[in-house]
Design a protein around this motif. Structure first.
Motif, PDB file in Angstrom:
ATOM      1  N   VAL A  62     -49.502 -38.101  36.376  1.00  0.00           N
ATOM      2  CA  VAL A  62     -48.416 -37.808  35.439  1.00  0.00           C
ATOM      3  C   VAL A  62     -47.107 -37.684  36.225  1.00  0.00           C
ATOM      4  O   VAL A  62     -47.108 -37.452  37.443  1.00  0.00           O
TER       5      VAL A  62
ATOM      6  N   THR B 170     -42.838 -33.637  34.573  1.00  0.00           N
ATOM      7  CA  THR B 170     -43.618 -32.913  33.565  1.00  0.00           C
ATOM      8  C   THR B 170     -43.438 -31.410  33.759  1.00  0.00           C
ATOM      9  O   THR B 170     -43.576 -30.903  34.884  1.00  0.00           O
TER      10      THR B 170
ATOM     11  N   THR C 115     -46.821 -27.540  30.726  1.00  0.00           N
ATOM     12  CA  THR C 115     -47.666 -28.658  30.267  1.00  0.00           C
ATOM     13  C   THR C 115     -48.746 -28.977  31.297  1.00  0.00           C
ATOM     14  O   THR C 115     -49.890 -29.287  30.942  1.00  0.00           O
TER      15      THR C 115
ATOM     16  N   ILE D 236     -46.158 -36.341  27.398  1.00  0.00           N
ATOM     17  CA  ILE D 236     -46.548 -36.425  28.808  1.00  0.00           C
ATOM     18  C   ILE D 236     -46.456 -37.880  29.245  1.00  0.00           C
ATOM     19  O   ILE D 236     -47.003 -38.786  28.609  1.00  0.00           O
TER      20      ILE D 236
END
Length: 388
Positions: free
Chosen positions: A281, A285, A289, A357
Motif C-alpha cells: 500500500v 496511507t 488505516t 486505500i
C-alpha cells in the motif's frame, strides 16, 4: 594291474542274498513286536487316528476362516489359506510321531518314522512360510489399492522368488538331516545367487523398491505427488517403474529406485492448501488505516470460507508498505484454492476502493535544487509568477 586291484576298482555288486536276509530279519522282529505289544499298538493306532482326524478338522476350518473375513481380504484370510495348505502326509506323520514312543516300536521302525516326519515337517514349514509371505504382500496390495496390471504381473515373479528361496532352504535342511555334506551345495547356491544378483541388480533394485512402496506406503495409485520439478497423479506402480500423469497432460515414467531416492511430496495427504500474498500500500496511507488493514484482510478471507494463517505488516518496501497475507483453503484441491484466490483478490480491490486505500506501484520523484541549495519547485507557487 593285478586281478585283486581290478576287482577292488569295480563297484561292489548288488547282494540280493544280503538284502533278503535283512528283510527277513525286519519281518521277524516286526512279527515278534506285534505279538508282544499288540495292545499298545492298537491303543497307539487309535490315538493316532484320533489325532489325525482332529488335524484334518482343523485344516477344513481354514477355508471357512478365509471366507468369513471381509470377502477373503484380511489377515484372517491369509492365515486361513495357510492352514488350508497343510499337507495330508504331514498330518499322518505328525500323528505317527506323537504315538511312536508309546507303542515301543523297534529301532528300525522308529528311525523310519523320524526320517519321514522330518521330511514332511520341513517341507510343510516351507509351504506355510511361502503362503504367509505371499499372503502378506497380496494383503497390502489389495488394502492399499496397489492393484495395477503391472504390479499384479510382478506378483508372479515375486511368487517364483519366494518359492525358490523357501524350498531351497527346506532342501538343504533335509539333506543335512540325512547326513549329507551340504557345504558345497550351500556354497554353490551362494555363488549362483551372487552371479544372478550382479547380472540383474537393476531389476532386483527396482523390485525391492516396488516392495518398499507397498509396505512403507509413501503413496498409492491416485495420489497427487511432487518430486523434483515434476508434479502429477500416480497412475500405476509396476515391477520396475512408476507411471505419473503430469498436470500438464504428459505421462512420465520413472524407475522405482530413482523415485524413492528423491524427496516426494504427497499432496493428497494434506488437509489444506496455503497461498501467500504480498500486498503493498502507498506510503501516504494514514496510520489509523494501516492499523485496521489486518482485520480488513481477515474479514475478507473468512467471507470466502478460508482461514487466515497470517495477516500483518511485513516490511518497508522501496515504493510501498508491504503486508503479507497467508490463506489456508480446506482440502487438497488446487483448483478450489485458485477459485478462492481469484474471488479474494477481487474482494480486496473492491474493499480498498471503498476505504480509499491505494495499492502502490513503483514510482520515482525527482527534485531540482538552485545553486544556493534551495529547492526549486516543479510548479508555480500561489502568488508568484513562474520563472522562465
Amino acid at each position: 594291474m593285478s586281478n585283486n586291484s581290478a576287482a577292488a576298482a569295480r563297484p561292489a555288486a548288488f547282494d540280493t542274498d544280503r538284502v533278503g536276509q535283512q528283510a527277513g530279519a525286519l519281518l521277524h522282529s516286526s512279527f515278534i513286536w506285534l505279538q508282544q505289544h499288540w495292545l499298545q499298538i492298537l491303543i497307539a493306532v487309535g490315538i493316532g487316528v484320533a489325532i489325525a482326524l482332529l488335524l484334518f478338522w482343523v485344516r477344513a476350518f481354514g477355508p471357512r476362516l478365509a471366507h468369513r473375513s471381509a470377502s477373503g481380504k484380511g489377515w484372517a484370510a491369509v492365515l486361513g489359506r495357510a492352514i488350508e495348505r497343510t499337507n495330508a502326509f504331514f498330518i499322518i506323520m505328525l500323528s505317527a510321531k506323537l504315538v511312536d514312543g508309546y507303542a515301543a516300536t523297534p529301532a528300525d521302525v522308529d528311525k523310519t518314522i523320524t526320517f519321514l516326519f522330518t521330511v514332511a515337517a520341513v517341507f510343510q514349514a516351507a509351504i506355510w512360510a511361502r503362503e504367509l509371505i505371499l499372503g502378506a504382500i497380496e494383503h497390502r496390495t489389495r488394502d492399499e489399492h496397489y492393484s495395477g496390471e503391472a504390479l499384479m504381473s510382478a506378483m508372479g515373479l515375486i511368487r517364483l522368488l519366494v518359492s525358490f528361496a523357501v524350498f531351497a532352504i527346506a532342501l538343504v535342511v533335509v539333506l543335512s538331516n540325512l547326513g549329507v555334506n551340504v557345504t558345497g551345495l550351500v556354497a554353490g547356491l551362494g555363488v549362483g545367487g551372487i552371479a544372478i544378483g550382479l547380472a540383474a541388480q537393476g531389476i532386483f533394485a527396482d523390485l525391492f523398491a516396488a516392495l518398499a512402496i507397498i509396505f512403507d506406503r509413501p503413496f498409492r495409485r491416485g495420489d497427487k505427488v511432487s518430486y523434483g520439478t515434476t508434479s502429477g497423479v500416480i497412475e500405476a506402480i509396476g515391477l520396475k517403474s512408476t507411471r505419473i500423469r503430469a498436470f500438464t497432460g504428459e505421462l512420465r515414467i520413472i524407475s522405482n529406485r530413482n523415485l524413492l531416492d528423491k524427496e516426494i511430496q504427497n499432496t493428497s495427504q494434506r488437509d489444506h492448501v496455503r497461498v501467500s500474498y504480498t500486498i503493498g500500500v502507498a506510503y501516504e496511507t494514514p496510520p489509523e488505516t494501516l492499523e485496521r488493514l489486518p482485520a480488513i484482510l481477515t474479514e475478507l478471507v473468512e467471507a470466502e470460507g478460508a482461514k487466515v494463517a497470517r495477516a500483518g505488516f511485513e516490511a518497508f518496501g522501496a515504493s510501498s508498505l508491504d503486508f503479507v497475507l497467508q490463506v489456508d483453503t480446506p482440502g487438497d484441491d488446487w483448483a478450489t484454492a485458485h477459485d478462492v484466490r481469484n474471488r479474494l483478490l477481487v474482494a480486496i480491490m473492491r474493499r480498498f476502493a471503498e476505504e480509499g486505500i491505494t495499492i502502490a506501484y513503483p514510482t520515482q520523484t525527482t527534485y531540482t535544487a538552485a545553486p544556493d541549495g534551495t529547492l526549486v519547485m516543479p510548479y508555480a507557487e500561489p502568488g508568484h509568477p513562474p520563472t522562465s
